[in-house]
Design a protein around this motif. Structure first.
Motif, PDB file in Angstrom:
ATOM      1  N   GLY A   9     103.433 -95.409  14.757  1.00  0.00           N
ATOM      2  CA  GLY A   9     103.813 -96.789  14.500  1.00  0.00           C
ATOM      3  C   GLY A   9     102.665 -97.779  14.390  1.00  0.00           C
ATOM      4  O   GLY A   9     102.827 -98.854  13.814  1.00  0.00           O
ATOM      5  N   ARG A  10     101.514 -97.440  14.947  1.00  0.00           N
ATOM      6  CA  ARG A  10     100.358 -98.329  14.904  1.00  0.00           C
ATOM      7  C   ARG A  10      99.120 -97.500  15.211  1.00  0.00           C
ATOM      8  O   ARG A  10      99.215 -96.322  15.569  1.00  0.00           O
ATOM      9  N   HIS A  53      94.947-101.004   7.924  1.00  0.00           N
ATOM     10  CA  HIS A  53      95.873-101.250   9.037  1.00  0.00           C
ATOM     11  C   HIS A  53      95.186-102.056  10.134  1.00  0.00           C
ATOM     12  O   HIS A  53      95.763-103.030  10.656  1.00  0.00           O
ATOM     13  N   MET A  54      93.960-101.686  10.475  1.00  0.00           N
ATOM     14  CA  MET A  54      93.249-102.395  11.534  1.00  0.00           C
ATOM     15  C   MET A  54      92.888-103.815  11.104  1.00  0.00           C
ATOM     16  O   MET A  54      92.981-104.760  11.895  1.00  0.00           O
ATOM     17  N   ILE A  55      92.489-103.980   9.855  1.00  0.00           N
ATOM     18  CA  ILE A  55      92.147-105.319   9.360  1.00  0.00           C
ATOM     19  C   ILE A  55      93.379-106.222   9.387  1.00  0.00           C
ATOM     20  O   ILE A  55      93.305-107.400   9.779  1.00  0.00           O
ATOM     21  N   ALA A  87      92.222-106.128  14.733  1.00  0.00           N
ATOM     22  CA  ALA A  87      91.617-105.463  15.893  1.00  0.00           C
ATOM     23  C   ALA A  87      91.561-103.962  15.654  1.00  0.00           C
ATOM     24  O   ALA A  87      92.329-103.412  14.856  1.00  0.00           O
ATOM     25  N   GLY A  88      90.667-103.311  16.355  1.00  0.00           N
ATOM     26  CA  GLY A  88      90.584-101.854  16.282  1.00  0.00           C
ATOM     27  C   GLY A  88      89.251-101.355  16.788  1.00  0.00           C
ATOM     28  O   GLY A  88      88.275-102.104  16.880  1.00  0.00           O
ATOM     29  N   HIS A 134      86.407-108.615  11.263  1.00  0.00           N
ATOM     30  CA  HIS A 134      87.849-108.392  11.328  1.00  0.00           C
ATOM     31  C   HIS A 134      88.313-108.034  12.743  1.00  0.00           C
ATOM     32  O   HIS A 134      89.477-107.647  12.931  1.00  0.00           O
ATOM     33  N   GLY A 135      87.420-108.131  13.721  1.00  0.00           N
ATOM     34  CA  GLY A 135      87.777-107.776  15.087  1.00  0.00           C
ATOM     35  C   GLY A 135      87.711-106.284  15.349  1.00  0.00           C
ATOM     36  O   GLY A 135      88.265-105.803  16.344  1.00  0.00           O
ATOM     37  N   ILE A 136      87.029-105.556  14.469  1.00  0.00           N
ATOM     38  CA  ILE A 136      86.934-104.097  14.595  1.00  0.00           C
ATOM     39  C   ILE A 136      85.549-103.722  15.094  1.00  0.00           C
ATOM     40  O   ILE A 136      84.537-104.132  14.532  1.00  0.00           O
TER      41      ILE A 136
END
Length: 244
Positions: free
Chosen positions: A82-83, A128-130, A134-135, A176-178
């Motif tokens: 799901g994520r 998906h992470m962008i 977060a990621g 992007h918080g990754i």
């Protein structure tokens, strides 16, 4: 769910997860509270690993050297879990010895898995992470990425390449918080050492010059549990006696 665990509520995926460093990292993440998708082509080993790790371990049988299966990986991870919060690109091959003894097929196969597949896998999970903002992405590199090891020119070249990929892509995705980083272990007790010369492997075992996969997993867990304002670019780890 134990919300006091550091990775509670997070979903991770680990490639090459049926054995070695991948399995050890998957286990560490499960024990830290994450749901983990274990990706591997060895269906029997994968089933055995997931049965041992419990309900938080989800098997995904894929041959990443098959272009169609490789491209389908991100979608299949999301369908299962799901994520995706954490992606660990760990799958790899080893070719040691003299360059003259390496076949074209072995070179192509190793460079494809160690370099091309990692790039494609990371590219595949990024949208998906962008979108989520977060990621965490971890890539298994090697001490060979930092030292021109003369007994493994093909393998070392693949790791030099992938370490460059990690450090350049990291600068593109941080906005992007990754977070993106590499682990660069020295020799670890895994199946990848099967191609080592027998006398070299015996000597390394005898003098304590090999790491255990669980020790590497603890470093990965350390990286993943740092405050979000901290990125660990690369951790070089080796047995203390390795330099002797």
């Amino acid at each position: 769910m134990n919300n006091s665990l550091p990775l509670s509520g997070q979903v991770a995926a680990v490639t090459g997860a049926a054995s070695g460093i991948g399995l050890a990292c998957a286990q560490a993440m499960v024990e830290a509270g994450a749901t983990v998708v274990l990706v591997d082509r060895d269906s029997q080993a994968l089933a055995k690993a997931c049965a041992r790790l419990g309900a938080q371990a989800l098997p995904l049988v894929l041959d990443l050297l098959d272009p169609v299966q490789c491209a389908a990986m991100p979608e299949q991870i999301l369908a299962l879990a799901g994520r995706l919060d954490i992606f660990h690109a760990n799958a790899g091959l080893y070719v040691g010895g003299d360059l003259l003894d390496a076949s074209d097929e072995a070179i192509d196969r190793m460079l494809n898995l160690n370099v091309n597949v990692v790039m494609k896998n990371v590219r595949g999970v990024l949208p998906h992470m962008i979108a989520r903002g977060a990621g965490d992405i971890i890539v298994t590199s090697s001490l060979a990425a930092h030292f021109p090891t003369p007994w493994e020119p093909v393998y070392a070249s693949s790791k030099w390449a992938i370490d460059c990929f990690v450090q350049t892509t990291r600068r593109q995705v941080f906005k992007h918080g990754i977070r993106m980083g590499a682990i660069s272990p020295g020799p670890v007790i895994t199946a990848l050492l099967a191609d080592w010369p027998a006398e070299k492997l015996a000597e390394a075992k005898a003098n304590g010059s090999l790491l255990d996969a669980a020790e590497v997993a603890q470093v990965v867990l350390f990286m993943l549990t740092r405050p979000r304002g901290m990125t660990i670019r690369d951790v070089v780890m080796m047995p203390t006696n390795f330099d002797l």
